[in-house]
Design an enzyme around this catalytic site. Structure first.
Site, mmCIF file in Angstrom:
data_model
loop_
_atom_site.group_PDB
_atom_site.id
_atom_site.type_symbol
_atom_site.label_atom_id
_atom_site.label_comp_id
_atom_site.label_asym_id
_atom_site.label_seq_id
_atom_site.Cartn_x
_atom_site.Cartn_y
_atom_site.Cartn_z
ATOM 1 N N GLN A 1 -5.110 -3.571 -1.870
ATOM 2 C CA GLN A 1 -4.640 -2.561 -2.829
ATOM 3 C C GLN A 1 -4.583 -3.098 -4.254
ATOM 4 O OE1 GLN A 1 -4.240 0.620 -2.268
ATOM 5 N NE2 GLN A 1 -4.314 0.630 -0.030
ATOM 6 N N THR B 1 -26.144 -9.465 11.166
ATOM 7 C CA THR B 1 -27.107 -9.126 10.119
ATOM 8 C C THR B 1 -26.360 -8.448 8.981
ATOM 9 O OG1 THR B 1 -28.840 -8.909 11.750
ATOM 10 C CG2 THR B 1 -29.204 -7.809 9.633
ATOM 11 N N ASN C 1 0.803 -1.236 0.000
ATOM 12 C CA ASN C 1 0.000 0.000 0.000
ATOM 13 C C ASN C 1 0.828 1.273 0.000
ATOM 14 O OD1 ASN C 1 0.362 -1.361 2.618
ATOM 15 N ND2 ASN C 1 -0.428 0.526 3.479
ATOM 16 N N CYS D 1 -4.593 4.944 6.528
ATOM 17 C CA CYS D 1 -5.493 4.201 7.412
ATOM 18 C C CYS D 1 -4.753 3.535 8.546
ATOM 19 C CB CYS D 1 -6.336 3.190 6.649
ATOM 20 S SG CYS D 1 -5.723 2.789 5.065
HETATM 21 N N1 PLP Z 1 -4.640 -3.907 3.874
HETATM 22 C C1 PLP Z 1 -4.099 -2.964 3.098
HETATM 23 C C2 PLP Z 1 -2.975 -3.322 2.183
HETATM 24 C C3 PLP Z 1 -4.597 -1.656 3.124
HETATM 25 O O1 PLP Z 1 -4.043 -0.715 2.340
HETATM 26 C C4 PLP Z 1 -5.665 -1.353 3.999
HETATM 27 C C5 PLP Z 1 -6.159 0.027 4.097
HETATM 28 O O2 PLP Z 1 -5.488 0.949 3.704
HETATM 29 C C6 PLP Z 1 -6.213 -2.395 4.779
HETATM 30 C C7 PLP Z 1 -5.667 -3.655 4.692
HETATM 31 C C8 PLP Z 1 -7.357 -2.151 5.695
HETATM 32 O O3 PLP Z 1 -8.562 -2.048 4.976
HETATM 33 P P1 PLP Z 1 -9.846 -1.366 5.637
HETATM 34 O O4 PLP Z 1 -9.590 0.100 5.677
HETATM 35 O O5 PLP Z 1 -10.984 -1.727 4.740
HETATM 36 O O6 PLP Z 1 -9.996 -1.972 6.986
#
Ligand code: PLP
Length: 383
Positions: free
Chosen positions: A179, A235, A149, A322
Site C-alpha cells: 500500500q 517462465t 491497508n 482482497c
Molecule cells: N499486502 C497488503 C498490505 C495489501 O493491501 C494486499 C492487497 O490488498 C496484499 C498484500 C496482497 O497483494 P496482491 O493482491 O497483489 O496479492
C-alpha cells in the site's frame, strides 16, 4: 456519475500500460530463456523493466519479479524461515498485517515456529520499543507493513530498523509495502525485504516483486527452471512485467502531483462528511498515507452503506477487499486491534483515492454518503 473510491483494493490500469502489454504479447512474446532473437527480445524487455522498477528501491539489493503481493509476502516469510530455521524459530509481526503475512505466520506456527503478534495503538501504530522488547535470541525475522491497508497508518520501519541494528543485525526485517508503493518514496527505507504489487499502482493484476537486500539469504519459494537467478522459477510474465515497469515509471515520475491530488480529495471528503453528519469517527490518523480515509458512521452497517452508495455509482469498501472474499464474517482485525468499539467497527467504510479522482466527485460523494447514512439511521430509529 461513476466514482471509484476503492483504489486500495485495486486500481484502474493506465491505458498506456494496457497498450504496452498488448504490444509485448503480440510482438515480443518469446520466452526470455530461449536463445533465438524472439527470446532475446523478451529478455531485453525484462532487463529494461527490472532497471525501471529497481530505481524506486534502495540501491543495495536485487528485485525479483513474481505474481503478486501475496507471493512476495509468502516468499519473504517462508523463504526466511527456511533459510534461518537452524538459527532460530521466532518471528515478530503485528496484529494488523495483511492476511498474506498473518496466514503465512499461522502456517509457520503449525510447523513449530513461535510468532509474536505485537499490539498497535489507537492510531494503528506499532511501537519500536515493543519490537525491542520482543526481540530475543531465538528471533530471526521481523515483519511489519509499511502502510496499513485498512486505515492508512504509516509504520515506523526505519525506527524499527534502528532497534534491530542495535540488537542483532542478522535479524531479517521484512516490510509489506504493497500500500506504500507508488504513494511514498521507498528509496531510503531500511528493510532487507520489501513486497510490492503492480495492481495497486495502475499496473496489471497478477504481477508483483520482492526486493532482497544484498547479502540477505532467503530460500526460493518456487523452484524449477531457475529463472530470476534461481530465486523464482517460472517462465516470466513479460507483458505483465513490462506493464508493471511502465506503471511504476508513470506513478513515480508524477509522485508529488499524484500525492497532492489524493490528499486534496481525502481532506476535502473528510471535511465535507464531518460538516454534514454527526457521530462519525475518523479511524485514519494524521500520520497516514494520502490514499486512504477510513470513517465509521455510528448507528449504521458499513456493508449496507457500501451497497447503497453503489446504487449511486460510488464504489467503496468496508475494509480490505482482497482479503474478505466478498463475505463479511467478523469485524475487521485491524479496527479490533486498534481497540475500537463494536459500533465503530460495524459502521466502518474505507474510501481510497487515486490520481483520477476529482473534487467534483468528492462533492457528489459527500451528498450521497449523507443521504445513505441519514436513510439508514432513520430506518433504525438512531437517536
Ligand atoms: N499486502 C497488503 C498490505 C495489501 O493491501 C494486499 C492487497 O490488498 C496484499 C498484500 C496482497 O497483494 P496482491 O493482491 O497483489 O496479492
Amino acid at each position: 456519475m461513476l466514482v471509484y473510491l476503492d483504489n486500495s483494493a485495486t486500481t484502474r490500469q493506465y491505458d498506456e500500460v494496457t497498450d504496452l502489454m498488448a504490444l509485448v504479447a503480440k510482438e515480443d512474446y518469446g520466452n526470455p530463456s530461449s536463445l533465438h532473437r524472439l527470446g532475446i527480445a523478451g529478455e531485453e524487455r525484462m532487463k529494461k523493466a527490472r532497471a525501471e522498477v529497481a530505481k524506486r528501491f534502495p540501491g543495495d539489493g536485487e528485485l525479483y519479479f513474481n505474481s503478486c503481493g501475496t507471493e512476495a509476502d509468502n516468499t519473504a516469510i517462508f523463504g526466511t524461515a527456511l533459510s534461518k530455521r537452524k538459527t532460530g524459530k521466532k518471528i515478530i509481526t503485528t496484529k494488523v498485517e495483511h492476511p498474506a503475512v498473518l496466514e503465512a505466520c499461522k502456517r509457520l506456527e503449525s510447523l513449530g515456529f513461535t510468532i509474536q503478534y505485537l499490539d498497535v495503538d489507537r492510531y494503528c501504530n506499532v511501537s519500536a520499543d515493543d519490537v525491542r522488547n520482543a526481540i530475543d535470541d531465538d528471533t530471526v525475522m521481523i515483519s511489519v507493513m509499511t502502510v496499513n491497508n485498512e486505515v492508512g497508518t504509516i509504520m515506523p520501519i526505519n525506527e524499527i530498523a534502528k532497534v534491530r541494528d542495535s540488537i542483532n543485525r542478522n535479524i531479517i526485517l521484512h516490510t509489506d509495502a504493497v500500500q506504500a508503493y507508488g504513494k511514498l518514496d521507498l528509496k531510503n527505507i531500511n528493510a532487507d525485504l520489501i513486497s510490492v504489487s503492480a495492481h495497486k499502482i495502475h499496473g496489471p493484476k497478477g504481477v508483483g516483486a520482492l526486493y532482497v537486500r544484498d547479502g540477505v539469504n532467503v530460500a526460493p519459494f518456487m523452484v524449477g527452471g531457475g529463472q530470476e537467478k534461481g530465486f523464482r522459477s517460472a517462465t516470466e510474465n513479460t507483458p505483465g512485467i513490462a506493464g508493471f515497469a511502465l506503471a511504476s515509471k508513470m506513478a513515480y515520475e508524477n509522485l508529488s502531483l499524484r500525492q497532492e491530488n489524493m490528499l486534496k480529495c481525502k481532506e476535502y471528503l473528510k471535511k465535507g462528511i464531518l460538516a454534514e453528519l454527526k457521530d462519525v469517527t475518523v479511524n485514519t490518523p494524521e500520520n497516514s498515507v494520502c490514499s486512504v480515509l477510513n470513517l465509521s458512521f455510528l448507528g449504521t452497517r458499513g456493508e449496507v452503506i457500501l451497497h447503497t452508495l453503489e446504487q449511486d455509482g460510488i464504489f467503496v469498501s468496508t475494509g480490505s477487499a482482497c482479503s474478505s472474499n466478498h463475505k463479511i464474517t467478523k469485524g475487521s482485525h485491524v479496527l479490533n486491534a486498534m481497540g475500537m468499539k463494536e459500533a465503530e467497527i460495524t459502521g466502518a467504510v474505507r474510501f481510497s483515492f487515486s490520481e483520477f479522482n476529482t473534487i467534483e466527485e468528492m462533492d457528489y460523494t459527500v451528498q450521497m454518503v449523507k443521504k445513505a447514512v441519514t436513510k439508514f439511521r432513520r430506518l433504525m430509529n438512531y437517536r
